[in-house]
Design an enzyme around this catalytic site. Structure first.
Site, PDB file in Angstrom:
ATOM      1  N   TYR A  49       0.841  -1.204   0.000  1.00 59.92           N
ATOM      2  CA  TYR A  49       0.000   0.000   0.000  1.00 59.92           C
ATOM      3  C   TYR A  49       0.875   1.253   0.000  1.00 59.92           C
ATOM      4  O   TYR A  49       0.385   2.356  -0.213  1.00 59.92           O
ATOM      5  CB  TYR A  49      -0.904   0.059   1.236  1.00 59.92           C
ATOM      6  N   HIS A 107       0.420 -11.701   1.960  1.00 56.55           N
ATOM      7  CA  HIS A 107      -0.602 -10.983   1.198  1.00 56.55           C
ATOM      8  C   HIS A 107      -1.287 -11.860   0.149  1.00 56.55           C
ATOM      9  O   HIS A 107      -2.511 -11.821   0.001  1.00 56.55           O
ATOM     10  CB  HIS A 107       0.024  -9.753   0.542  1.00 56.55           C
TER      11      HIS A 107
END
Length: 280
Positions: A49, A107
């Site tokens: 991010y 992730h």
């Protein structure tokens, strides 16, 4: 309903987490500070991010004690090899300015690269060393889960998956719950890539319960034992997303929401865990 989720290691998580994807910079710090002030206590970020520093700064500026704020980050696909994973965990902590993660997840499994087992071993070891309290995965399917559990003897505490009414993933939710793994939802409200918030069924249910379609979806997750991760920039939406504890959905209404599922066509970005190569 209890006011927290209990993980398979006895740890507790709040019922709703705050997502930070696409929240960055000085505006992001203010957004996170507002979220904390509005009652959120779990912040969900990721190395990919590119905002871990912002999240850390917001935590430092907050008057809320660090031990009362639960921080989640995630291991990127570029660092699945064991040594790279250990370094990545430590570097993420340095970026955030923290001594430990409350939750840390792989992730994506990236089975084509086939390093997710050693990535999981890195998380297992980092947990033993005190760098992480709760370890988990994201976007893992049952075959991925069973492989890492068999290889290490350690079951994830969390699996964060895409879940919203157009892609309810109910079978995957049950598979995780059968293994004692808490499911967290990402893209809980469908993002801007679909018309979920304008859906007629959700609009009608909102009128029935005196709630917004978003609140209906959040409540639907909670009643299915799923922790929703939600993102909101405005104070109004942040507070709105927490205002879901004064009603319960009828079982028939839950079935109506389940019936909105579009299968694979419902994925917001077409990211299938067996095919998706994370930012590759």
């Amino acid at each position: 309903m209890e006011n927290y989720f209990t993980l398979n290691n006895g740890s507790r998580l709040p019922l709703i987490g705050f997502g930070t994807v696409n929240i960055k910079g000085a505006k992001g710090v203010t957004t996170i500070q507002n979220a904390l002030n509005n009652g959120y206590r779990q912040l969900d970020t990721s190395t990919n991010y590119q905002n871990e520093g912002m999240v850390g700064e917001a935590i430092r500026r907050s008057s809320i004690p660090r031990e009362d704020i639960l921080v989640t980050s995630k291991l990127p696909g570029a660092n699945h090899e064991y040594d790279k994973a250990i370094d990545a965990i430590q570097e993420s902590l340095y970026r955030l300015g923290l001594d430990y993660f409350d939750n840390y997840l792989i992730h994506w499994p990236l089975p084509k690269q086939d390093h997710y087992v050693e990535a999981w071993q890195a998380l297992v070891d980092a947990q033993k060393w005190g760098l992480i309290k709760n370890i988990g995965v994201s976007n893992f399917y049952p075959e991925h889960l069973d492989r890492i559990i068999e290889a290490t003897g350690v079951t994830p505490q969390i699996n964060q998956i895409e879940r919203h009414p157009y892609f309810n993933h109910n079978e995957i939710v049950k598979a995780n719950q059968d293994r004692g793994i808490l499911v967290e939802s990402w893209s809980t409200l469908g993002r801007k890539l679909n018309d979920l918030m304008e859906n007629e069924t959700l609009q009608a249910l909102g009128k029935k319960y005196g709630k917004t379609p978003g609140q209906i979806v959040i409540r639907w997750n909670l009643e299915n034992g799923v922790q929703p991760i939600v993102k909101a920039n405005s104070n109004r939406h942040q507070l709105e997303n927490l205002d879901v504890f004064d009603f319960e959905l009828d079982s028939d209404d839950i079935k109506q929401i389940d019936a909105l599922d579009k299968g694979e066509a419902g994925r917001v970005e077409g990211q299938h865990p067996n095919e998706y190569e994370e930012f590759d």
